[in-house]
Motif scaffolding. Sequence first.
Motif, mmCIF file in Angstrom:
data_model
loop_
_atom_site.group_PDB
_atom_site.id
_atom_site.type_symbol
_atom_site.label_atom_id
_atom_site.label_comp_id
_atom_site.label_asym_id
_atom_site.label_seq_id
_atom_site.Cartn_x
_atom_site.Cartn_y
_atom_site.Cartn_z
ATOM 1 N N SER A 78 0.764 -1.212 0.020
ATOM 2 C CA SER A 78 -0.052 0.084 -0.022
ATOM 3 C C SER A 78 0.812 1.094 -0.010
ATOM 4 C CB SER A 78 -0.795 -0.026 1.304
ATOM 5 O OG SER A 78 -0.219 -0.098 2.366
ATOM 6 N N SER A 79 0.376 2.398 -0.641
ATOM 7 C CA SER A 79 1.029 3.484 -0.818
ATOM 8 C C SER A 79 0.292 4.536 0.110
ATOM 9 C CB SER A 79 1.153 3.937 -2.274
ATOM 10 O OG SER A 79 0.079 4.374 -2.603
ATOM 11 N N GLY A 80 0.954 5.631 0.422
ATOM 12 C CA GLY A 80 0.283 6.892 1.061
ATOM 13 C C GLY A 80 -1.137 7.170 0.347
ATOM 14 N N VAL A 81 -1.074 7.315 -0.796
ATOM 15 C CA VAL A 81 -2.366 7.928 -1.476
ATOM 16 C C VAL A 81 -3.289 6.658 -1.544
ATOM 17 C CG1 VAL A 81 -1.403 9.597 -2.998
ATOM 18 C CG2 VAL A 81 -1.291 7.434 -3.827
ATOM 19 N N GLY A 82 -2.761 5.517 -1.690
ATOM 20 C CA GLY A 82 -3.545 4.257 -1.707
ATOM 21 C C GLY A 82 -4.382 4.125 -0.356
ATOM 22 N N LEU A 83 -3.895 4.846 0.658
ATOM 23 C CA LEU A 83 -4.515 4.657 2.119
ATOM 24 C C LEU A 83 -5.203 5.770 2.178
ATOM 25 C CD1 LEU A 83 -1.398 3.515 4.423
ATOM 26 C CD2 LEU A 83 -3.499 2.037 3.881
ATOM 27 N N THR A 84 -5.189 7.031 1.827
ATOM 28 C CA THR A 84 -5.786 8.131 2.097
ATOM 29 C C THR A 84 -6.728 8.222 0.888
ATOM 30 O OG1 THR A 84 -4.186 9.444 1.311
ATOM 31 C CG2 THR A 84 -4.437 8.926 3.903
ATOM 32 N N ALA A 85 -6.328 9.160 0.043
ATOM 33 C CA ALA A 85 -7.103 9.590 -1.037
ATOM 34 C C ALA A 85 -6.302 9.663 -2.689
ATOM 35 C CB ALA A 85 -8.105 10.586 -0.945
ATOM 36 N N ALA A 86 -6.682 9.729 -3.690
ATOM 37 C CA ALA A 86 -5.939 10.304 -4.704
ATOM 38 C C ALA A 86 -6.663 10.961 -5.720
ATOM 39 C CB ALA A 86 -5.272 8.766 -5.314
ATOM 40 N N VAL A 87 -6.044 11.668 -6.431
ATOM 41 C CA VAL A 87 -6.506 12.488 -7.676
ATOM 42 C C VAL A 87 -5.983 11.848 -8.859
ATOM 43 C CG1 VAL A 87 -6.712 14.491 -8.911
ATOM 44 C CG2 VAL A 87 -6.614 14.681 -6.383
ATOM 45 N N ALA A 107 -10.351 19.057 -1.248
ATOM 46 C CA ALA A 107 -11.592 18.357 -0.577
ATOM 47 C C ALA A 107 -11.180 17.768 0.745
ATOM 48 C CB ALA A 107 -11.831 16.991 -1.589
ATOM 49 N N SER A 108 -11.988 17.649 1.626
ATOM 50 C CA SER A 108 -11.685 16.938 2.981
ATOM 51 C C SER A 108 -12.779 15.735 3.136
ATOM 52 C CB SER A 108 -12.076 17.833 4.022
ATOM 53 O OG SER A 108 -11.845 17.207 5.357
ATOM 54 N N GLN A 162 -8.764 12.427 11.781
ATOM 55 C CA GLN A 162 -9.797 11.275 11.274
ATOM 56 C C GLN A 162 -10.320 11.993 10.236
ATOM 57 O OE1 GLN A 162 -12.276 9.920 14.608
ATOM 58 N NE2 GLN A 162 -11.092 8.148 14.365
ATOM 59 N N THR A 163 -9.665 12.747 9.348
ATOM 60 C CA THR A 163 -10.151 13.333 8.119
ATOM 61 C C THR A 163 -9.122 13.133 7.141
ATOM 62 O OG1 THR A 163 -9.609 15.607 8.543
ATOM 63 C CG2 THR A 163 -11.721 14.713 8.780
ATOM 64 N N VAL A 164 -9.358 13.165 5.741
ATOM 65 C CA VAL A 164 -8.161 13.068 4.664
ATOM 66 C C VAL A 164 -8.392 14.269 4.034
ATOM 67 C CG1 VAL A 164 -7.385 11.868 2.618
ATOM 68 C CG2 VAL A 164 -8.000 10.538 4.617
ATOM 69 N N THR A 165 -7.589 15.124 3.958
ATOM 70 C CA THR A 165 -7.628 16.482 3.468
ATOM 71 C C THR A 165 -6.709 16.606 2.051
ATOM 72 O OG1 THR A 165 -7.812 17.550 5.300
ATOM 73 C CG2 THR A 165 -7.282 18.915 3.398
ATOM 74 N N ILE A 166 -7.296 16.709 0.677
ATOM 75 C CA ILE A 166 -6.564 16.879 -0.275
ATOM 76 C C ILE A 166 -6.438 18.108 -0.941
ATOM 77 C CG2 ILE A 166 -6.900 15.948 -2.627
ATOM 78 C CD1 ILE A 166 -5.754 13.699 -1.323
ATOM 79 N N ALA A 167 -5.299 18.672 -1.320
ATOM 80 C CA ALA A 167 -4.978 20.048 -2.283
ATOM 81 C C ALA A 167 -4.215 19.518 -3.256
ATOM 82 C CB ALA A 167 -4.579 21.033 -0.910
ATOM 83 N N LYS A 168 -4.556 19.009 -4.569
ATOM 84 C CA LYS A 168 -3.839 18.747 -5.293
ATOM 85 C C LYS A 168 -4.644 18.974 -6.768
ATOM 86 C CE LYS A 168 -1.773 14.815 -3.097
ATOM 87 N NZ LYS A 168 -1.554 13.197 -3.094
ATOM 88 N N GLU A 184 -10.416 9.992 -6.021
ATOM 89 C CA GLU A 184 -10.697 8.378 -5.543
ATOM 90 C C GLU A 184 -10.114 8.103 -4.241
ATOM 91 O OE1 GLU A 184 -9.270 4.319 -7.835
ATOM 92 O OE2 GLU A 184 -8.904 6.212 -8.856
ATOM 93 N N ALA A 185 -11.037 7.553 -3.673
ATOM 94 C CA ALA A 185 -10.992 7.163 -1.989
ATOM 95 C C ALA A 185 -10.075 6.112 -1.847
ATOM 96 C CB ALA A 185 -12.331 6.998 -1.416
ATOM 97 N N GLY A 186 -9.301 6.245 -1.056
ATOM 98 C CA GLY A 186 -8.315 4.980 -0.319
ATOM 99 C C GLY A 186 -9.000 4.201 0.706
ATOM 100 N N ALA A 187 -8.138 3.060 1.226
ATOM 101 C CA ALA A 187 -8.690 2.227 1.937
ATOM 102 C C ALA A 187 -9.071 2.633 3.399
ATOM 103 C CB ALA A 187 -7.356 1.274 2.512
ATOM 104 N N MET A 188 -8.371 3.974 3.772
ATOM 105 C CA MET A 188 -8.960 4.331 5.189
ATOM 106 C C MET A 188 -10.456 5.101 4.981
ATOM 107 S SD MET A 188 -5.537 5.814 7.113
ATOM 108 C CE MET A 188 -4.794 4.425 8.197
ATOM 109 N N VAL A 189 -10.577 5.673 3.874
ATOM 110 C CA VAL A 189 -11.970 6.442 3.692
ATOM 111 C C VAL A 189 -12.948 5.525 3.417
ATOM 112 C CG1 VAL A 189 -12.974 8.075 2.057
ATOM 113 C CG2 VAL A 189 -10.559 8.352 2.725
#
Length: 771
Positions: free
Chosen positions: A365-374, A432-433, A421-427, A386-391
């Motif tokens: 697993s990678s960091g974006v795979g666990l959290t979220a990816a654009v 998004a949160s 307990q949130t995943v914040t994406i700025a890419k 795209e949501a990751g495993a933790m989301v």
Amino acid sequence: MDVPEETRLRHKRDFIQFLENIYMDEIKALVQNKRHRLIVNVSDIHTHFRESESSSRILKNPIEYMQSFCDAATEATRNIDPKYLKEGEQVLVGFEGHFVSRRVTPRELLSEFIGSLVCVEGIVTKCSLVRPKVVKSVHFCPSTGEFTNREYRDITSHAGLPTGSVYPTRDDNGNLLVTEYGLCKYKDHQTLSIQEVPENAAPGQLPRSVDVIAEDDLVDSCKPGDRVAIVGIYKALPGKSKGSVNGVFRTILIANNISLLNKEANAPIYTPRDLQEIKKIAARDDAFDLLSRSLAPSIYGHAWIKKAVILLMLGGMEKNLKNGTHLRGDINMMMVGDPSVAKSQLLRAIMNIAPLAISTTGRGSSGVGLTAAVTSDQETGERRLEAGAMVLADKGIVCIDEFDKMNDQDRVAIHEVMEQQTVTIAKAGIHASLNARCSVVAAANPIYGTYDRSLTPTKNIGLPDSLLSRFDLLFIVLDQMDAGIDSMISEHVLRMHRYQNDRGEAGPDGNLPYGREEDGESEVFVKYNRMLHGKKKKRGQTNEKTLTIKFLKKYIHYAKHRIQPELTDEASERIAEAYADLRNAGSDTKTGGTLPITARTLETIIRLATAHAKLKLSRKVTKTDAEAALKLMNFAIYHQELTEMDEREQEERQREQSEQERTPSGHRGNQVNVSVNVESETADPMDVDEPPSEQFSGTVSAARIESFERVFGQHMRTNRLDDISIADIETVVNNNGVGASRYSADEIMALLEKLQDDNKVMISDGKVHII
């Protein structure tokens, strides 16, 4: 699909009568709330059109009826309020209710459903941006001064055949046309991707997904990680290959209603007998021990870790304060230890019992795979989230095996999830949160592969304090070489291998983790089996029972979601007092515990105490719950010898804590790790402070030699000393809580002379020099 005008009018009349009979109140509410979509229950359609065959035809061939239904709803709305709808606007229709055989998952969505109305349940993994789609374009001809209109329809339209998507540039006479964008009509358009839920996915197979098109008011009604039930028409699009159409079609779902599912959509069904048994077990004094024994009966020992896992699955109370502060209720846990001590098997047991659990590994697993990816959409090229495993595991548990093999950059990605307990994406222009309210259970090997007892726990683990402080509990699991324990483990493992149940499945852990549960009553206790449980105990000794997996799931689900305990004053005072003691002990001890003692530790004790109150089905967190939480914390932080904790030592330590008024708090760090041999219950707890010195007889046991060398060497390495006085050595070895009795001056001198004979040290003028 082009429906004949006569048929369309007949259907419209039928639907107007249907709406006037049943849905006038809903249409009035729709006008009042300024909405443009009427939700119709399928059961009402079945009831109203029972005599004709229209009810089944609406489900099997909805395209023929959808435009007529929308026209009927629009006319009924205009009858109530003629000014509500502007010219060209219409009321859309969505469906809800029991779809029975048509309620499917993406895996069950096969070709037989094409062209029909279905309800698909799943979890949203991708969301595109919301784009405008042209419905009608208006063009002006400067030469003639005339306006021309053109309407556009595609596969998602219900009325008429699809049209081309090319804008006209010249009229029929060849005059140039100018597009009037302000007069054109557009509608919102978004594509989603839903995937089958992780807990019901078939093992060993890739999860299936289906693309969904949401338009008008349905856009942005869900986000990645949400569990949804989408009602829509399943359609096939021809796939293009090298400019020609081949026989393989791409399928999409055109949504007309999106409803968010609670995380408890797959909650167990309780019978009255189940509720009686749950309350009966909660009233038992040994309820905590019983649940921990039942967690993974195939794994021998690890009693405290199993207790921690039970509390982790129950969790504390999540709080959102008025000022916007979020206090997490989920408990995070980490296990570090030698290979082959059943760390991964414990993770498997958690996945078997927890209602929602997702498993990953450090390397897989990678960091974006666990959290979220654009990511970029393959067809349109636009960015999507795209949501990751933790989301995906929101309000569940994430099990991460081989945590030490993860890259540092990937490990940093989960810092925010574990506390905020949130995943914040700025890419890529997307900010998004996403919610990721999950517990993290990690298993890792020490930095050298096996645990080095001469080093401190922090150096063995090799992870930064910023990450370790986010773990509420950290257990060090060692492979102990003890003939008695080894023989008991081997007997236990051999019984596991020989046992088979009635269905031919090996092992005591019951059902498969991915099998669907049958509803109804479940057995409470596992039936006794001589092959599995060994010989029966002698009279006077109780045979240790364990709960069945199915009942344990029901108990944990009931306690987690039905009970919401509140903290009492006496529990608050006990927790505050214990936290102050832990801070003092953390500053005094030189070797340190497994975890840094921070303000997060205080919240950990509160969460553990709350989880214990849930386990007892109590509405109040009492002092007893706080004591149970402190026992667990004591074991996780200060168990320096890392052997199985003796129950008598625990009782002794608890008595010491109750005598805090007479004991200086500074000595607490020394008391915690002292091994006390209590011969009787009447022993004075104050005897622990000053253990008696042994009379030196000229010989020293091998155990005392080893412990002396370990503490002496550790002190010299930690403080980077080349020489030390003999008086300081006596202070160091006696103040670090080694052994049950103190070292006398003669004994220390004899041990130093032995080290000098081994060419490890040199004694000169009352000082010891390291060689």
